[in-house]
Each structure stands twice: as C-alpha cells, then as structure tokens.
Design an enzyme around this catalytic site. Sequence first.
Site, PDB file in Angstrom:
ATOM      1  N   ASP A   8      31.726  61.367  57.268  1.00  0.00           N
ATOM      2  CA  ASP A   8      33.030  61.072  56.671  1.00  0.00           C
ATOM      3  C   ASP A   8      33.076  59.572  56.399  1.00  0.00           C
ATOM      4  O   ASP A   8      32.206  58.816  56.842  1.00  0.00           O
ATOM      5  CB  ASP A   8      34.150  61.540  57.604  1.00  0.00           C
ATOM      6  CG  ASP A   8      35.463  61.768  56.853  1.00  0.00           C
ATOM      7  OD1 ASP A   8      35.549  61.371  55.664  1.00  0.00           O
ATOM      8  OD2 ASP A   8      36.408  62.321  57.440  1.00  0.00           O
TER       9      ASP A   8
ATOM     10  N   ASP B  96      38.418  58.661  50.057  1.00  0.00           N
ATOM     11  CA  ASP B  96      39.578  59.248  49.375  1.00  0.00           C
ATOM     12  C   ASP B  96      40.875  58.685  49.957  1.00  0.00           C
ATOM     13  O   ASP B  96      40.861  58.040  51.005  1.00  0.00           O
ATOM     14  CB  ASP B  96      39.545  60.784  49.521  1.00  0.00           C
ATOM     15  CG  ASP B  96      39.371  61.231  50.965  1.00  0.00           C
ATOM     16  OD1 ASP B  96      38.552  60.626  51.687  1.00  0.00           O
ATOM     17  OD2 ASP B  96      40.070  62.169  51.390  1.00  0.00           O
TER      18      ASP B  96
ATOM     19  N   GLY C 196      43.994  65.805  53.858  1.00  0.00           N
ATOM     20  CA  GLY C 196      45.412  65.536  54.093  1.00  0.00           C
ATOM     21  C   GLY C 196      46.139  66.652  54.818  1.00  0.00           C
ATOM     22  O   GLY C 196      47.363  66.744  54.735  1.00  0.00           O
TER      23      GLY C 196
HETATM   24  N1  GUN Z   1      39.548  63.965  57.972  1.00  0.00           N
HETATM   25  C1  GUN Z   1      40.695  64.646  58.132  1.00  0.00           C
HETATM   26  N2  GUN Z   1      41.412  64.632  56.979  1.00  0.00           N
HETATM   27  C2  GUN Z   1      40.706  63.922  56.083  1.00  0.00           C
HETATM   28  C3  GUN Z   1      40.920  63.567  54.697  1.00  0.00           C
HETATM   29  O1  GUN Z   1      41.928  63.895  54.074  1.00  0.00           O
HETATM   30  N3  GUN Z   1      39.924  62.828  54.098  1.00  0.00           N
HETATM   31  C4  GUN Z   1      38.795  62.452  54.777  1.00  0.00           C
HETATM   32  N4  GUN Z   1      37.865  61.766  54.125  1.00  0.00           N
HETATM   33  N5  GUN Z   1      38.584  62.777  56.054  1.00  0.00           N
HETATM   34  C5  GUN Z   1      39.525  63.496  56.701  1.00  0.00           C
END
Ligand code: GUN
Length: 641
Positions: A86, A121, A187
């Site tokens: 992430d 994002d 989100g």
């Molecule tokens: N982890 C939990 N929610 C989100 C999100 O909306 N975007 C990203 N990149 N990681 C997340």
Amino acid sequence: MELIHREGLARIAKFETAHGVIETPTILPVINPNLVVVTPNEMRELGSQGVITNSYIIRRNPGLREHAEKYGLHSLLDFDGPIMTDSGTFQSYVYGDMEYENLEIVEFQKKIGSDISTILDIFSRPDDSYEQARQAVLETYRRVGEVTDPGNTIIAGPIQGSVYPDLRRLSAEKMGNSVAGYLPIGGVVPLLESYNYDTLVEIIINAKLNAHFGKPAHLFGGGHPMFMAMAVLLGIDVFDSASYVKYARDNRLLFPDGTRDLKKMSYFPSWSPLYDKYTVKELTDSSPEERTRALSMHNLYTMFMELSEIKERIYEQTLWQYVEAKSRSHPYLFKAFLKILENSDLLVPHEDLYRKSPYYSYDHYSDKSPSIGRIKKFTRDFISGSGKDSVILPRESWKPGRLDRKIIRDVYEKLDVNMLIQWENRLIPVELEETYPVEQILTSSIEEGSVYSDALMEAKLLSGKKGIYAYSPDMKELDSFPVKSRKFDLEKIRTISDFQFGRNSGIQMFPDGVEIIKSRSTERIRNILLDGKILATMRAHDGFFTLTTEGAKRLLSIVEYPKLRVKVTDDSAEYNAKGLNVFFKFITDFDPDIIAMNETLVVNEKDELIAVGRSTVSGKEIGHYRKGVAIKVHHSIEGHV
Ligand code: GUN
C-alpha cells in the site's frame, strides 16, 4: 483474471503476479514490517497465498528502506510469494501527514520489487461533502494517469467516491479503463468499523458493475469473516486486513459470524488452533506477547476457514443460500442483505441461466433473489404480450415434478388461454413447470400464498383488458374462452425456447412438423427432431435445451445479428469447427445480452455457424476477460476431434 468457477458475480479465479499465481477469493493479511507477530511463512501454512505491507512505513524507516532497496522487499519480509504494497494513503488519512509524491512512492514500490503497487490515492471519507468526494475521485484518477510504465508490477488503482453512487460509478469507470490492473475499493474502513454493511453493499455494487470484470476487485480493510461471503457474492475477489492482530491485541476472537471477547468466553471451539493448547484461563493468564500471537493465529485460522467455505459454496453454486442464511446471524448483516435484494434487478444480467444445486426458498425474502428475476420478467411479458385471458391453476394441481394432466387435457389443450401455476408467491406459465428454478426448488412452504396477492395484482394490471381467473372445473367463463386445439408438449418447448432464446423464437425453432421424443421411463421430453434430425435435447436436471449443430443453424437463421452469438477470428474458427473451446482473446464481437451458461452460437467473420456451446460468463462481462475459455463448445460443424 482467469475464471475457474462462478455463481453470478462471485467467482473462483486466478491471476498472475511476478511471484506466483493468486487464486481468489482470498485475503492478504497485513504485515507491519516494524513488528511481525505472525511471519508470512507461518501465514502461508494457515492458507495465505500472499501478504500486504506498507511501502510508506518501509520508506520512512532508514533501516527497512536500506534493506528493501538493496535486497528487495521479498528479502525484507523473508517471503518468496506475492506481496502487495500500500502507498501511505491510509496513514495520511489517519495522521494527516504525507511527505511523498505519488510517483515517488510508486517508483519506490517498483524498485523494491512489489508485486502489486498502490498509487497514492485520496481517501474519501463517508462524511465527505459531494464536492470533496468528487475532487478525491478526479485527483486519484489524475494520479493513476501519472504512471506510464508499470514495469514488472501490477498497479492498484483504488475506486473512491465516498457514499455517492454516481461518484463510485464514475471512479469505477475511470479506474477500470486506466493502466491499473487491480481495483481496490477504498475509503470504506470507517463503514466496516461501524458495521455499516448496507451502505457498503451499495458501494460494492456500484463499483463492481461499472469497473472491469477482467481485473481483480479488492476490498480495502474488509477482513471480518462475517462480511466476507456477502462481499464475495457481490464480486469481491481479494481482502486485506490487519484485524487479525488488532483484535488479538484487544483480546478479541474472530468467528465466522461475529466476534467474541476472551474475557467473556468459557470454551474454545475444537477447530481452533487454541483448542489443544490452552484453556481460556491459561490463555488469559499468559503474557501479552504470547496471547497476542495465539489469538492472531486463531483469527487468521478463522478467516481462512471462512474462505474455504465460501469457495466450496461457489463451486456448489450455493453461495447465495449461504449469504441468505448467514445474514440472519446479525441484524446489520440482515439489513445489508435487504439492500442486496433492493438492487436485485442490477444483478439479474449476471445471473447464470441455471445452477447445479436447487433453489432454496425460505420465506418471502427469497422471492426477491436475482435468480428468479429473469423468470419474473419473462412472466410479465408473457401475460402482457399475449392478449389472452389467463387461468390460474389451484395450488394442488402442480408440485415440482407433478402436474395435473387432466386439466391439461380438458382445458389447456382445448382453449386458447394462458395457464399459470402458483409457484411460491409468484405466478409462472405452466409451460415452464420443469425449467430452473421452477421445478428445482426446496421450499419451507411456510409462507405459501401469504403475499401472493401482490403477484395477482400485478398479473391483473399486466393483463389489461383481458381477465385473470382462478380455475375451477365449473367456472362459467370456460364457455366464453376462445376454442383452440393445441398440444401441451409443443407449446411447452416453444415457451422454453422463448425463455432461452428470446420471444417468438419458439414457433420458428419448433414448427408444427417437429417430432417430440420422450423418455420411456420418466415420460419427460428428451429430443426434438425435424425431418429426422435432432435439433435440441431437453436436459433432465434443469429443463433447458442443448442445441445440436442443426438446431444452432436454425436458431442462427432466426435471430438477428449479433443476438446469441460470439464472432471469432478466422484462425480460431478453424479450431472451433473441430469442437475446441472458444477463448476470450479470439472473440471479435458478441451479443452484450448473452446469459451465462446459456447456449451461444459461435460464428466466423461472415456470420456463418462454426459451433455451439455454453457461455462461461454473461455478455456484460465477456469483453473484459482476456484469459481462459469463453464458450465451452459441445457441437461443431466438423464434429469433435
Ligand atoms: N487502506 C484502507 N483504505 C484505503 C484506501 O482507501 N486507500 C489505500 N491506498 N489504502 C487503504
């Protein structure tokens, strides 16, 4: 994605990463590189195919960063399977700071060898204003556009848009068509944490139906086993979650249908890895480190146990029933299930023509499921388009596999009226008595007829100037209906054709001269012949037709281009003519209304019949897949090799 099994939007599928294949549905447990409680290799033993970690945390920590840049991410985590990273979006949402630019963090993920790299994002919160959420969607899309060369990684492009359906749709369309090969729904953590599953259901439907069926769909943060089956039913392929360790630190245990507090428990279930090792008291008295690790193992075990159940359900095609039953385990899940039913019409185009397993009817909520949506619509058109009066048979004259033949002989075969049977709380043309799911039903019968008046009211509205009558042998209207001598079996095969191949196809597919062969033992229709050649076989298990090449040729001459067809390249046609299956990548045009598992005509560039088979997916999905079999061919013009 390559499809293996499906049930509507739910699928068992696989996709490739640089460090191996991932078979979905699955969960990628979160690894915190600063604090590993359960190692990725231990997770693999519990059923994990890959893990997710955070590139932002790695980059901010000089030691971790140096190791990752020098020896790679896989060395850092000591794991040779697929690793997703992430980007730090979530940290910036929680803590508000973000010192890196989007491209910088994507390049870093590529550099350290991440298999799936997430762009930076913009997290849109459920309580964001419409304008804020719109900006988040547009900026997130701009950022995915900055990535011009994914290299050896798959780009994850999150779908944002808060709780606004049109923004979720917009985001899904844009991300679906972007360089992103992997589509997380973002989100949603605040909704998951507050058990706001009904809002989540709407978001998943809007995102899934408007994104891209050929790319994996991921639910960011959605790792609670109580919601996983519902999410998979709506097309989620991958989950990630840190909940196994977060709950463990809180002394909480995950179960397939909820969460329990260690302090309030007396027994561990026999399937849990805790069962042989501890009593509740022993675990309660152990050190916090030991307890967190033991509870983490239990929580991971529960997640993978639930995923195996979900996979088996998709294979059996009983996931809908599982979700329907499971939704009663928690009021918020039930509320979410009702939200799915509210959106049932949107799911109907993705429903398969039939299922391997029977249709379970529990109560009137079952009447709203998408698997009967198609037959409901057909019945509406049948009544409103016929211009005939309708007669409703008494309940006792039809039960699955048993139809009162006397009424058929005395009334149906002498008069020109629609005849309808009472099926649960619906009215169904009697000709469809054997087609899925009419005959293939297991019902509680507890609410038989309780909301039936709705169906009757609807039928009355649809029939316009014509009447709807309850049958009785001495009903006076019998004398006023138009007289017509007709054969039930012939009308039956024509009606099934209308259902399977489109209205008015039946009379052309099966003209007056057809010969209907029945099984001697069961007296069910088996084959339909014309001029000595078999056109179609009626399948005993679902009551639908399998076409021969003769039947397929006839159908092709009846239905306008591109109805019921896929067109393939001439190279592919050569193989398909010999009976080999049609691959997605060779399809050049297709009917967008193809029904999954229905008979589908395979034609060449000149629209000539090459083969006939069953479509593995619906026409809404066909154009998105690149890998795997689109049409399982069963008859072809040159026979089978
Ligand atoms: N982890 C939990 N929610 C989100 C999100 O909306 N975007 C990203 N990149 N990681 C997340």
